[in-house]
Design a protein around this motif. Structure first.
Motif, PDB file in Angstrom:
ATOM      1  N   ARG A  65       0.834  -1.209   0.000  1.00  0.00           N
ATOM      2  CA  ARG A  65       0.000   0.000   0.000  1.00  0.00           C
ATOM      3  C   ARG A  65       0.867   1.257   0.000  1.00  0.00           C
ATOM      4  O   ARG A  65       0.523   2.265  -0.632  1.00  0.00           O
ATOM      5  N   ARG A 121       1.947   1.719  -3.531  1.00  0.00           N
ATOM      6  CA  ARG A 121       0.858   2.227  -4.365  1.00  0.00           C
ATOM      7  C   ARG A 121       0.655   3.730  -4.167  1.00  0.00           C
ATOM      8  O   ARG A 121       0.401   4.467  -5.116  1.00  0.00           O
ATOM      9  N   SER A 122       0.749   4.154  -2.905  1.00  0.00           N
ATOM     10  CA  SER A 122       0.477   5.565  -2.593  1.00  0.00           C
ATOM     11  C   SER A 122       1.677   6.470  -2.857  1.00  0.00           C
ATOM     12  O   SER A 122       1.574   7.692  -2.749  1.00  0.00           O
ATOM     13  N   ALA A 154       4.370   6.516  -0.998  1.00  0.00           N
ATOM     14  CA  ALA A 154       5.005   6.871   0.272  1.00  0.00           C
ATOM     15  C   ALA A 154       6.466   6.436   0.277  1.00  0.00           C
ATOM     16  O   ALA A 154       6.848   5.476  -0.401  1.00  0.00           O
ATOM     17  N   GLU A 157      -8.104  -2.065  -2.800  1.00  0.00           N
ATOM     18  CA  GLU A 157      -8.375  -0.662  -3.128  1.00  0.00           C
ATOM     19  C   GLU A 157      -8.042  -0.303  -4.571  1.00  0.00           C
ATOM     20  O   GLU A 157      -8.325   0.818  -5.014  1.00  0.00           O
ATOM     21  N   ASP A 158      -7.452  -1.237  -5.320  1.00  0.00           N
ATOM     22  CA  ASP A 158      -7.231  -1.011  -6.746  1.00  0.00           C
ATOM     23  C   ASP A 158      -8.538  -1.109  -7.535  1.00  0.00           C
ATOM     24  O   ASP A 158      -8.575  -0.736  -8.712  1.00  0.00           O
TER      25      ASP A 158
END
Length: 290
Positions: A32, A35-36, A38, A111-112
């Motif tokens: 995650r 993906r974000s 970060a 969340e994709d």
């Protein structure tokens, strides 16, 4: 909560090397982060951790306080051990984050996907889980396709298309205005229909998986009954002898025939259920997503 309403599980490309897949699967929070976009904090300065113990040791040496020196040394060792552990975690997180970014296209997070696509993927996962956990699969009775290889690939292919469909749904939502000028409705219909056609095709694919899973469950129930009957069938001669010894001849022959017929009937049901499961699997072979 109904398992069918839960979000889908993480999906990883089954063609990835097992060690890479295991690394990715073990840290979904890192995926995650990747993906974000970060990043791991690189501003921490380990020198500051040793400033206080070092200062206390210097003071104790200059003042001749041996007790204070021992305390400072112990405190310094604790700080050192904590820094080693923290630095190890930091390097491990950075390595996993780099791996997650390198393989960003090879995994699918819940969340994709938008909500309808999440639910469809979850249905596919539930069907595959049912098949792989079945007794008839574990005992190698439904080997029309190599379930252990083919079914994870099927889920991956479905998940990839659902991710793309979710992305294009979101894109349409941003581009197409909520209120269209008169006469402009038809201009956007081909694009909406294209997504609807893709959704229909994927839904049909998942229904094929669910049909396969349903037939496997049916075969499983018959298989369990068949195994119990086999245990009794081993004692058929004892039952036949009991009837022959205690019942008059005409009735004895009828009861003995019933025992044989019942065993044959359950065997036939079992064979038919296995055949139906294999036929359902054949639907997947005839129309591969890949």
């Amino acid at each position: 909560m109904d398992p069918r309403a839960l979000p889908p599980r993480l999906v990883i490309d089954p063609s990835l090397p097992p060690e890479v897949a295991l690394e990715l699967r073990s840290s979904p929070h890192i995926l995650r982060m990747a993906r974000s976009g970060a990043r791991v904090d690189t501003t921490h300065n380990p020198t500051l951790l040793f400033a206080l113990p070092g200062f206390l040791m210097l003071v104790s040496v200059m003042a001749g306080f041996t007790g204070l020196f021992a305390v400072s040394l112990g405190f310094g060792l604790i700080v050192l051990m904590r820094w080693i552990a923290t630095d190890s975690t930091y390097r491990s997180t950075r390595r996993r984050l780099r791996l997650a970014r390198e393989h960003a296209a090879r995994y699918i997070l819940p969340e994709d996907l938008d909500y309808p696509c999440q639910m469809l993927l979850r249905r596919a996962q539930n069907a595959v889980e049912t098949i792989l956990n079945s007794r008839v699969h574990r005992d190698g009775l439904i080997d029309t396709i190599d379930n252990q290889v083919t079914l994870p690939e099927e889920v991956w292919q479905i998940g990839q298309r659902l991710r793309r469909l979710s992305s294009m749904h979101a894109e349409q939502g941003r581009i197409i205005p909520r209120e269209l000028p008169p006469g402009m409705e038809n201009a956007f219909k081909p694009y909406t229909k294209a997504l609807d056609a893709a959704w229909t095709s994927l839904s049909r694919r998942v229904r094929h998986l669910e049909s396969y899973a349903k037939q496997v469950l049916k075969a499983d129930k018959v298989y369990q009954t068949h195994r119990r009957l086999e245990a009794l069938a081993a004692k058929t001669p004892e039952y036949q002898q009991l009837i022959a010894d205690t019942v008059r001849d005409e009735l004895a022959q009828e009861r003995i025939r019933e025992l044989a017929d019942q065993a044959a009937h359950v065997r036939k049901l079992f064979e038919e259920s296995i055949l139906e499961a294999r036929l359902a699997a054949g639907e997947l072979i005839r129309t591969p997503l890949t």
